[in-house]
Design a protein around this motif. Structure first.
Motif, PDB file in Angstrom:
ATOM      1  N   UNK A 301       0.832  -1.187   0.000  1.00 18.35           N
ATOM      2  CA  UNK A 301       0.000   0.000   0.000  1.00 18.35           C
ATOM      3  C   UNK A 301       0.873   1.245   0.000  1.00 18.35           C
ATOM      4  N   UNK A 302       1.834   1.341   0.894  1.00 21.52           N
ATOM      5  CA  UNK A 302       2.700   2.498   1.015  1.00 21.52           C
ATOM      6  C   UNK A 302       4.049   2.040   1.567  1.00 21.52           C
ATOM      7  N   UNK A 303       5.060   2.908   1.378  1.00 21.00           N
ATOM      8  CA  UNK A 303       6.398   2.609   1.894  1.00 21.00           C
ATOM      9  C   UNK A 303       6.965   3.880   2.491  1.00 21.00           C
ATOM     10  N   UNK A 304       7.926   3.723   3.464  1.00 19.26           N
ATOM     11  CA  UNK A 304       8.649   4.821   4.108  1.00 19.26           C
ATOM     12  C   UNK A 304      10.128   4.453   4.027  1.00 19.26           C
ATOM     13  N   UNK A 305      10.792   4.954   2.990  1.00 17.83           N
ATOM     14  CA  UNK A 305      12.169   4.587   2.746  1.00 17.83           C
ATOM     15  C   UNK A 305      13.072   5.094   3.867  1.00 17.83           C
ATOM     16  N   UNK A 306      12.786   6.275   4.431  1.00 14.78           N
ATOM     17  CA  UNK A 306      13.666   6.838   5.454  1.00 14.78           C
ATOM     18  C   UNK A 306      13.661   5.986   6.719  1.00 14.78           C
ATOM     19  N   UNK A 307      12.542   5.477   7.081  1.00 15.39           N
ATOM     20  CA  UNK A 307      12.428   4.682   8.351  1.00 15.39           C
ATOM     21  C   UNK A 307      12.396   3.184   8.068  1.00 15.39           C
ATOM     22  N   UNK A 308      12.511   2.774   6.780  1.00 11.02           N
ATOM     23  CA  UNK A 308      12.579   1.369   6.370  1.00 11.02           C
ATOM     24  C   UNK A 308      11.324   0.617   6.813  1.00 11.02           C
ATOM     25  N   UNK A 309      10.123   1.215   6.449  1.00 14.31           N
ATOM     26  CA  UNK A 309       8.842   0.612   6.845  1.00 14.31           C
ATOM     27  C   UNK A 309       7.967   0.543   5.599  1.00 14.31           C
ATOM     28  N   UNK A 310       7.191  -0.586   5.446  1.00 14.82           N
ATOM     29  CA  UNK A 310       6.242  -0.743   4.354  1.00 14.82           C
ATOM     30  C   UNK A 310       4.912  -1.220   4.920  1.00 14.82           C
ATOM     31  N   UNK A 311       3.800  -0.723   4.296  1.00 17.51           N
ATOM     32  CA  UNK A 311       2.448  -1.075   4.739  1.00 17.51           C
ATOM     33  C   UNK A 311       1.872  -2.036   3.716  1.00 17.51           C
ATOM     34  N   UNK A 312       1.455  -3.223   4.169  1.00 13.75           N
ATOM     35  CA  UNK A 312       0.850  -4.254   3.341  1.00 13.75           C
ATOM     36  C   UNK A 312      -0.609  -4.439   3.759  1.00 13.75           C
ATOM     37  N   UNK A 313      -1.409  -4.998   2.850  1.00 14.59           N
ATOM     38  CA  UNK A 313      -2.804  -5.303   3.142  1.00 14.59           C
ATOM     39  C   UNK A 313      -3.163  -6.593   2.428  1.00 14.59           C
ATOM     40  N   UNK A 314      -3.979  -7.476   3.160  1.00  9.91           N
ATOM     41  CA  UNK A 314      -4.441  -8.724   2.601  1.00  9.91           C
ATOM     42  C   UNK A 314      -5.929  -8.850   2.828  1.00  9.91           C
ATOM     43  N   UNK A 315      -6.579  -9.623   1.966  1.00  8.32           N
ATOM     44  CA  UNK A 315      -8.018  -9.817   2.116  1.00  8.32           C
ATOM     45  C   UNK A 315      -8.348 -10.810   3.226  1.00  8.32           C
ATOM     46  N   UNK A 316      -7.389 -11.582   3.610  1.00  9.51           N
ATOM     47  CA  UNK A 316      -7.628 -12.511   4.700  1.00  9.51           C
ATOM     48  C   UNK A 316      -7.799 -11.802   6.047  1.00  9.51           C
ATOM     49  N   UNK A 317      -8.540 -12.448   6.944  1.00 10.37           N
ATOM     50  CA  UNK A 317      -8.797 -11.840   8.269  1.00 10.37           C
ATOM     51  C   UNK A 317      -7.936 -12.543   9.322  1.00 10.37           C
ATOM     52  N   UNK A 318      -7.070 -11.739   9.924  1.00  7.09           N
ATOM     53  CA  UNK A 318      -6.172 -12.254  10.945  1.00  7.09           C
ATOM     54  C   UNK A 318      -6.221 -11.317  12.149  1.00  7.09           C
TER      55      UNK A 318
END
Length: 418
Positions: A301-318
């Motif tokens: 979904x989005x990334x933060x290169x400076x802080x080395x973080x990425x946001x992922x999303x899945x249709x599964x429910x966890x």
């Protein structure tokens, strides 16, 4: 035989010549021969039964016992005994039974017979009724006894029996009263003891209740302490279902579910930017989440290169993990979960070595000593309360026990999904 007065006797003048002839005298009665001892030829004449006695000194009392005259009954010749007043005296003749004794003299009774009433007793004979007893002699038979203790009252035996029954009844009543009193006292003592026992039981129950409340409070405190205590096993059991291995092109890393479900459904996840960098740079957005033999597609979904973080999303429910509200402190125990070298569900433990503030164009980082390797990148760093404190991102080369993680607050503040 009869005897009379001679003619020489004169009497008062009778009619005519001044003298009269007296008539025949009354017959003299001779006592029977059996009443007196008989003289036997060749033996001394037997003495007639005689007795002497002392008249009573006072009315109702008798003097000394009768004493026989000296020589009486020893075979001596009897004294002369008058046969009648003014008559002749013959030796051995017994006085007639018919002549009366002189006034104040006693008349001996017949041998073997008790003396008449009012006469002194004869030695060897029982006294007549109403006479005092002779010493050494049995009392006379008859209803009257000598010197009675007192008048015999009719009904004396029933009265004595009645008094005895009354005394017995009073004694029994007293015993019954004593027994009843003792039983009442024992019942009172038993009641007091039962009351004391009840009071002790109540006090003991109250004390037990207080101790039980104290034990419950301590148990709750211990549960809280145990919950606050660091338990890697419990932490791993609660976290592992929300952690996945990520396949992004030729790279392998780790991702974990975080926060509430996504707005359009599904689950939000965090990982490192360098894990999905190749895919993101290629313009592609699809990666895969793997857990055991299952595989779920996810989108970058989005990334933060400076802080080395990425946001992922899945249709599964966890189930998403919870971010820690406070910053970590040095010495705080942690658990790191990931897939080092592709080995999923790997768990290591350590402590926070330090919190490094941002500087030199880089953001703040958490230093910890838990062992990590390639493949742990993007994995969660968990405290003892099962809360996420950071995202594992790198390790120092040519050194041991130096790992680095991005604080979870930086990721939550940059992507607003926590």
């Amino acid at each position: 035989m009869t005897a009379g007065y001679g003619s020489a006797d004169t009497g008062p003048a009778g009619p005519g010549d001044g003298s009269y002839r007296p008539g025949p005298l009354p017959p003299r009665i001779e006592p029977p021969a059996s009443a007196y001892p008989q003289n036997v030829p060749g033996q001394a004449p037997a003495a007639p039964p005689r007795t002497t006695w002392s008249p009573p000194q006072q009315q109702g009392q008798w003097g000394a016992a009768p004493v026989a005259p000296a020589g009486w009954g020893q075979g001596a010749a009897p004294s002369a005994v008058p046969t009648a007043p003014g008559g002749p005296t013959s030796a051995g003749a017994a006085p007639g039974a018919g002549w009366p004794p002189a006034a104040g003299q006693a008349s001996p009774g017949a041998p073997g017979q008790p003396p008449a009433a009012g006469q002194p007793p004869v030695p060897g004979q029982p006294p007549a009724a109403g006479q005092p007893p002779v010493p050494g002699q049995p009392p006379a038979a008859g209803p009257a006894q000598p010197y009675p203790a007192g008048p015999v009252q009719p009904g004396a035996a029933p009265a004595s029996r009645g008094r005895w029954l009354t005394v017995t009844a009073l004694v029994l009543a007293g015993l019954l009263a004593v027994v009843t009193g003792v039983q009442a006292y024992q019942i009172h003592r038993l009641s007091d003891r039962l009351g004391d026992t009840d009071r002790r039981l109540d006090a003991a129950q109250a004390g037990d209740g207080t101790r039980l409340d104290g034990l419950e409070s301590r148990a709750e405190a211990l549960e809280k302490q145990a919950g606050a205590a660091f338990n890697p096993e419990a932490v791993a059991s609660a976290v592992l279902p929300s952690v996945f291995r990520v396949r992004a092109g030729n790279s392998t890393g780790t991702a974990f579910a975080i926060g509430k479900p996504a707005a359009g459904g599904g689950t939000n996840l965090f990982t490192n930017y360098h894990v999905v960098e190749s895919v993101w740079e290629a313009g592609e957005r699809e990666v895969f989440l793997e857990r055991t033999d299952q595989r779920f597609p996810a989108t970058i979904v989005r990334v933060d290169e400076a802080n080395d973080v990425a946001h992922l999303r899945t249709t599964g429910k966890f189930t998403g993990l919870v971010a820690a509200p406070a910053a970590v402190k040095s010495g705080q125990q942690i658990v790191v979960v990931g897939a080092p070298l592709g080995l999923e569900d790997s768990v290591t433990t350590g402590v926070v070595s330090a919190f490094r503030a941002a500087g030199g164009g880089q953001g703040p980082v958490i230093q910890f000593d838990a062992p990590i390797n390639p493949g742990n990148s993007g994995g969660p760093v968990i405290n003892g309360s099962k809360q996420v404190v950071g995202i594992a991102t790198a390790k120092a080369r040519d050194a041991e026990g130096i790992g680095l993680a991005v604080p979870i607050k930086v990721a939550c503040d940059g992507f607003k999904i926590c």
